[in-house]
Scaffold this motif. Structure first.
Motif, PDB file in Angstrom:
ATOM      1  N   MET A   7      -2.344   6.487  -3.877  1.00 31.91           N
ATOM      2  CA  MET A   7      -1.738   5.859  -5.048  1.00 31.91           C
ATOM      3  C   MET A   7      -0.316   6.400  -5.145  1.00 31.91           C
ATOM      4  N   ARG A  15       1.531   6.558 -13.468  1.00 27.38           N
ATOM      5  CA  ARG A  15       0.775   5.451 -12.891  1.00 27.38           C
ATOM      6  C   ARG A  15      -0.101   5.888 -11.715  1.00 27.38           C
ATOM      7  N   SER A  16       0.479   6.611 -10.757  1.00 26.85           N
ATOM      8  CA  SER A  16      -0.315   7.033  -9.600  1.00 26.85           C
ATOM      9  C   SER A  16      -1.387   8.041  -9.998  1.00 26.85           C
ATOM     10  N   GLU A  18      -2.890   8.328 -13.028  1.00 25.65           N
ATOM     11  CA  GLU A  18      -3.943   7.661 -13.799  1.00 25.65           C
ATOM     12  C   GLU A  18      -4.933   6.999 -12.838  1.00 25.65           C
ATOM     13  N   ALA A  19      -4.397   6.309 -11.829  1.00 22.02           N
ATOM     14  CA  ALA A  19      -5.264   5.667 -10.840  1.00 22.02           C
ATOM     15  C   ALA A  19      -6.008   6.709 -10.004  1.00 22.02           C
ATOM     16  N   SER A  32      -2.547  11.060  -4.197  1.00 20.96           N
ATOM     17  CA  SER A  32      -1.454  10.386  -4.911  1.00 20.96           C
ATOM     18  C   SER A  32      -0.131  11.057  -4.605  1.00 20.96           C
ATOM     19  N   PHE A 110       2.927   0.953  -7.465  1.00 21.54           N
ATOM     20  CA  PHE A 110       2.886   0.383  -8.807  1.00 21.54           C
ATOM     21  C   PHE A 110       4.250  -0.115  -9.277  1.00 21.54           C
ATOM     22  N   ALA A 151      -4.717   1.231 -13.663  1.00 22.13           N
ATOM     23  CA  ALA A 151      -5.714   2.020 -12.932  1.00 22.13           C
ATOM     24  C   ALA A 151      -7.045   1.277 -12.867  1.00 22.13           C
ATOM     25  N   ARG A 152      -7.450   0.657 -13.978  1.00 19.52           N
ATOM     26  CA  ARG A 152      -8.716  -0.087 -13.991  1.00 19.52           C
ATOM     27  C   ARG A 152      -8.639  -1.311 -13.062  1.00 19.52           C
ATOM     28  N   ALA A 154      -6.632  -1.543 -10.408  1.00 21.37           N
ATOM     29  CA  ALA A 154      -6.625  -1.004  -9.040  1.00 21.37           C
ATOM     30  C   ALA A 154      -8.049  -0.652  -8.606  1.00 21.37           C
ATOM     31  N   LEU A 155      -8.831  -0.060  -9.517  1.00 14.48           N
ATOM     32  CA  LEU A 155     -10.222   0.268  -9.210  1.00 14.48           C
ATOM     33  C   LEU A 155     -10.998  -1.000  -8.851  1.00 14.48           C
TER      34      LEU A 155
END
Length: 193
Positions: A7, A15-16, A18-19, A32, A110, A151-152, A154-155
């Motif tokens: 990430m 951002r990275s 959180e993911a 990350s 991101f 993040a959600r 990306a998941l």
């Protein structure tokens, strides 16, 4: 999980991370990074950011900002963000310095300029293995709320990729399905190590 994920955002903070945090909790093999020259966090004004070197421990940043102005950095979400980061890894890492971490199968960025920097870096590396890597840009605004949503999302995409035998054979279908479901346009490219 069968793939290794990276990430990547500018400073390896919001951002990275959180993911990274969410995917790690879900059992993914994830790391990350940031692509910037330095790690920049908001300061008391736009002209006065807090600047740190990559590799500076999140704990050091947390203590430094708590000492400078606890209320400001609690209110703007920086201290809680750093506390989350502390639970994930020791310090922010720079993408361009990650060769020792091995190869990744899927890299998420991101922000489009980060996507471009990751592709340029991969292009400039010695491509001895000729191993393919999928680089995906999911555009996410750099604020705490959007980072959580990103993040959600990306998941969800990672789960779709994990569900297929070979992402190389299925990527176009995965992307079309994803874009229809989330109404978000993705950039993606295949590069090599």
């Amino acid at each position: 999980m069968k793939f290794r994920y990276a990430m990547v955002c500018s400073s390896n903070q919001n951002r990275s991370m959180e993911a990274h945090s969410l995917l790690k909790k879900q059992g993914f093999d994830v790391s990350s990074y940031g692509t910037g020259a330095h790690v920049k966090l908001p300061g008391p004004s736009l002209r006065e950011p807090n600047v740190y070197e990559f590799g500076t421990p999140y704990k050091h940043m947390f203590d430094d900002l708590r000492r400078k102005d606890t209320e400001l950095y609690k209110r703007n979400g920086i201290l809680p963000m750093l506390k989350r980061n502390l639970s994930v890894k020791l310090a922010p890492q720079r993408w361009q310095d990650n060769a020792a971490d091995g190869c990744f199968d899927i890299v998420f960025t991101f922000e489009e300029k980060v996507f471009d920097m990751v592709l340029e870096d991969l292009h400039n590396r010695d491509q001895v293995l000729l191993k393919s890597v999928l680089v995906i840009n999911l555009e996410v605004k750099d604020n705490h709320e959007e980072a959580a949503i990103g993040a959600r999302i990306a998941l969800d995409l990672c789960e779709q990729i994990e569900a297929v035998e070979s992402w190389e054979d299925s990527i176009d279908d995965i992307m079309v399905s994803f874009e229809n479901k989330h109404r978000r346009k993705l950039l993606y490219s295949i590069s090599f190590y």
